[in-house]
Design a protein around this motif. Structure first.
Motif, PDB file in Angstrom:
ATOM      1  N   UNK A   1       0.838  -1.199   0.000  1.00 26.98           N
ATOM      2  CA  UNK A   1       0.000   0.000   0.000  1.00 26.98           C
ATOM      3  C   UNK A   1       0.870   1.246   0.000  1.00 26.98           C
ATOM      4  N   UNK A   2       0.347   2.307  -0.610  1.00 27.59           N
ATOM      5  CA  UNK A   2       1.094   3.572  -0.623  1.00 27.59           C
ATOM      6  C   UNK A   2       0.978   4.256   0.739  1.00 27.59           C
ATOM      7  N   UNK A   3       1.540   5.436   0.845  1.00 27.55           N
ATOM      8  CA  UNK A   3       1.564   6.142   2.137  1.00 27.55           C
ATOM      9  C   UNK A   3       0.174   6.525   2.637  1.00 27.55           C
ATOM     10  N   UNK A   4      -0.807   6.530   1.752  1.00 31.02           N
ATOM     11  CA  UNK A   4      -2.182   6.852   2.157  1.00 31.02           C
ATOM     12  C   UNK A   4      -2.995   5.601   2.468  1.00 31.02           C
ATOM     13  N   UNK A   5      -2.373   4.425   2.330  1.00 25.38           N
ATOM     14  CA  UNK A   5      -3.064   3.173   2.626  1.00 25.38           C
ATOM     15  C   UNK A   5      -3.783   2.562   1.451  1.00 25.38           C
ATOM     16  N   UNK A   6      -3.596   3.117   0.250  1.00 33.34           N
ATOM     17  CA  UNK A   6      -4.260   2.583  -0.941  1.00 33.34           C
ATOM     18  C   UNK A   6      -3.422   1.448  -1.535  1.00 33.34           C
ATOM     19  N   UNK A   7      -4.077   0.325  -1.855  1.00 31.42           N
ATOM     20  CA  UNK A   7      -3.389  -0.807  -2.471  1.00 31.42           C
ATOM     21  C   UNK A   7      -2.845  -0.386  -3.840  1.00 31.42           C
ATOM     22  N   UNK A   8      -1.599  -0.767  -4.125  1.00 34.68           N
ATOM     23  CA  UNK A   8      -0.956  -0.311  -5.361  1.00 34.68           C
ATOM     24  C   UNK A   8      -1.427  -1.072  -6.589  1.00 34.68           C
ATOM     25  N   UNK A   9      -1.857  -2.308  -6.446  1.00 31.68           N
ATOM     26  CA  UNK A   9      -2.374  -3.083  -7.568  1.00 31.68           C
ATOM     27  C   UNK A   9      -1.282  -3.726  -8.417  1.00 31.68           C
ATOM     28  N   UNK A  10      -1.721  -4.656  -9.260  1.00 33.66           N
ATOM     29  CA  UNK A  10      -0.808  -5.394 -10.129  1.00 33.66           C
ATOM     30  C   UNK A  10      -0.029  -4.465 -11.051  1.00 33.66           C
ATOM     31  N   UNK A  11      -0.680  -3.429 -11.548  1.00 32.26           N
ATOM     32  CA  UNK A  11      -0.061  -2.521 -12.510  1.00 32.26           C
ATOM     33  C   UNK A  11       1.234  -1.918 -11.961  1.00 32.26           C
ATOM     34  N   UNK A  12       1.280  -1.685 -10.672  1.00 28.90           N
ATOM     35  CA  UNK A  12       2.462  -1.120 -10.031  1.00 28.90           C
ATOM     36  C   UNK A  12       3.680  -2.008 -10.268  1.00 28.90           C
ATOM     37  N   UNK A  13       3.485  -3.314 -10.208  1.00 33.56           N
ATOM     38  CA  UNK A  13       4.592  -4.251 -10.333  1.00 33.56           C
ATOM     39  C   UNK A  13       4.940  -4.602 -11.774  1.00 33.56           C
ATOM     40  N   UNK A  14       4.176  -4.127 -12.730  1.00 33.64           N
ATOM     41  CA  UNK A  14       4.423  -4.462 -14.133  1.00 33.64           C
ATOM     42  C   UNK A  14       5.724  -3.841 -14.651  1.00 33.64           C
ATOM     43  N   UNK A  15       6.217  -2.800 -13.993  1.00 34.53           N
ATOM     44  CA  UNK A  15       7.480  -2.170 -14.400  1.00 34.53           C
ATOM     45  C   UNK A  15       8.705  -2.906 -13.865  1.00 34.53           C
ATOM     46  N   UNK A  16       8.481  -3.932 -13.065  1.00 31.99           N
ATOM     47  CA  UNK A  16       9.574  -4.658 -12.434  1.00 31.99           C
ATOM     48  C   UNK A  16       9.631  -6.089 -12.952  1.00 31.99           C
ATOM     49  N   UNK A  17      10.813  -6.673 -12.900  1.00 29.36           N
ATOM     50  CA  UNK A  17      10.985  -8.085 -13.214  1.00 29.36           C
ATOM     51  C   UNK A  17      10.396  -8.890 -12.049  1.00 29.36           C
ATOM     52  N   UNK A  18       9.420  -9.769 -12.309  1.00 24.34           N
ATOM     53  CA  UNK A  18       8.761 -10.493 -11.211  1.00 24.34           C
ATOM     54  C   UNK A  18       9.732 -11.334 -10.372  1.00 24.34           C
ATOM     55  N   UNK A  19      10.734 -11.903 -10.994  1.00 24.20           N
ATOM     56  CA  UNK A  19      11.695 -12.704 -10.250  1.00 24.20           C
ATOM     57  C   UNK A  19      12.499 -11.816  -9.299  1.00 24.20           C
ATOM     58  N   UNK A  20      12.869 -10.620  -9.765  1.00 18.00           N
ATOM     59  CA  UNK A  20      13.588  -9.683  -8.902  1.00 18.00           C
ATOM     60  C   UNK A  20      12.731  -9.254  -7.715  1.00 18.00           C
ATOM     61  N   UNK A  21      11.443  -9.037  -7.969  1.00 17.54           N
ATOM     62  CA  UNK A  21      10.522  -8.651  -6.890  1.00 17.54           C
ATOM     63  C   UNK A  21      10.490  -9.744  -5.833  1.00 17.54           C
ATOM     64  N   UNK A  22      10.324 -10.968  -6.264  1.00 12.13           N
ATOM     65  CA  UNK A  22      10.244 -12.082  -5.317  1.00 12.13           C
ATOM     66  C   UNK A  22      11.551 -12.261  -4.551  1.00 12.13           C
ATOM     67  N   UNK A  23      12.668 -12.105  -5.242  1.00 11.34           N
ATOM     68  CA  UNK A  23      13.969 -12.248  -4.598  1.00 11.34           C
ATOM     69  C   UNK A  23      14.149 -11.190  -3.516  1.00 11.34           C
ATOM     70  N   UNK A  24      13.754  -9.957  -3.807  1.00 14.91           N
ATOM     71  CA  UNK A  24      13.897  -8.869  -2.839  1.00 14.91           C
ATOM     72  C   UNK A  24      13.010  -9.051  -1.621  1.00 14.91           C
ATOM     73  N   UNK A  25      11.879  -9.711  -1.784  1.00 19.79           N
ATOM     74  CA  UNK A  25      10.943  -9.860  -0.677  1.00 19.79           C
ATOM     75  C   UNK A  25      11.200 -11.095   0.186  1.00 19.79           C
ATOM     76  N   UNK A  26      12.110 -11.950  -0.254  1.00 16.17           N
ATOM     77  CA  UNK A  26      12.435 -13.130   0.551  1.00 16.17           C
ATOM     78  C   UNK A  26      13.166 -12.707   1.822  1.00 16.17           C
ATOM     79  N   UNK A  27      12.912 -13.414   2.934  1.00 14.52           N
ATOM     80  CA  UNK A  27      13.592 -13.067   4.183  1.00 14.52           C
ATOM     81  C   UNK A  27      15.085 -13.353   4.125  1.00 14.52           C
TER      82      UNK A  27
END
Length: 89
Positions: free
Chosen positions: A63-89
């Motif tokens: 969610x953004x700073x106002x609490x609004x969900x960013x949606x799938x479109x937000x992540x379309x500019x990123x490589x999905x594998x990179x996103x998942x790698x960054x979010x792993x603990x």
């Protein structure tokens, strides 16, 4: 009375502040965007991982700073594998 302790994680994406939280807003947003039952979709992800479904879920959790969900479109500019790698603990 039911007490839900909301857990949020602070994120920084492209030098902007976001939060990640799994709450009622997440569930409603996910259902509205995908027209799928949230719990069933989570179960299906566990059995048969699908990157598109995962990005849909992330779009509702982040969610953004106002609490609004960013949606799938937000992540379309990123490589999905990179996103998942960054979010792993």
């Amino acid at each position: 009375m039911i007490n839900f302790n909301k857990k949020t994680i602070d994120l920084e994406i492209n030098k902007k502040k976001y939060i990640a939280s799994l709450d009622v807003r997440t569930i409603i947003d996910y259902k509205n965007r995908t027209k799928k039952n949230f719990l069933m979709a989570i179960g299906e992800l566990g059995e048969n991982p699908d990157i598109v479904e995962l990005i849909d879920l992330l779009g509702s959790i982040v969610k953004d700073s106002k609490g609004k969900c960013v949606g799938r479109e937000f992540f379309m500019d990123f490589n999905p594998i990179d996103v998942m790698t960054e979010l792993l603990p």
